[in-house]
Design a protein around this motif. Sequence first.
Motif: not given
Length: 224
Positions: A118-125, A163-164, A179-183, A188-190
Amino acid sequence: MTARVGVITFPGTLDDIDAARAVRLAGAEAVALWHADADLKNVDAVVVPGGFSYGDYLRAGAIAKFAPVMGEVVRAAGQGMPVLGICNGFQVLCEAGLLPGALTRNVGLHFVCRDIWLEVASNNSAWTSRYEPGADILIPLKSGEGRYVASDKVLDELEGEGRIVFRYRDNPNGSLRNIAGVSSANGRVVGLMPHPEHATEALTGPSDDGLGLFYSALDGVLSA
């Protein structure tokens, strides 16, 4: 202070034990939450783990959203509590309206079970702050209904708002925009389909990359 992280068990849940173990490895207390109890036991965060809640009848996660405990999760999430949904838990969070989009049958209709990058697309969560943006992490995926779908409008909003949170490097299930994960909007919710709780120790593999999600949440809880 030791953070308390609740791990929900529904009928058909398979990965609550692994999720609780990941919580303990990250240094928190794992608190068992039962689907039929409208009580979060004063936890600081919640994990909705993987499995086949209520046998995945109707749709994956469609019945679990009505469980008494989920009413409390929705209420707590509205007040800013960190919530993580893994695989079936991701499906439950989408069904409960805490995350946008839906998870549908994989392209080719095959169950996928393998380690993936997986690529970490955002660390803002709340659950990804320990990672570097663009980092690669290796964790297992095991799902038959893991294809993430949403309208173009929602997908564009997720892209534009950062938010991806995770993308597949090699998209195994046909998820839109990899997309593998969203927030949630407040981060706060992932939810994610792959299983970070199965990647917590280098000895058992495939890596310990999954611990970053749990460390991230605890950083936020302990600094609050």
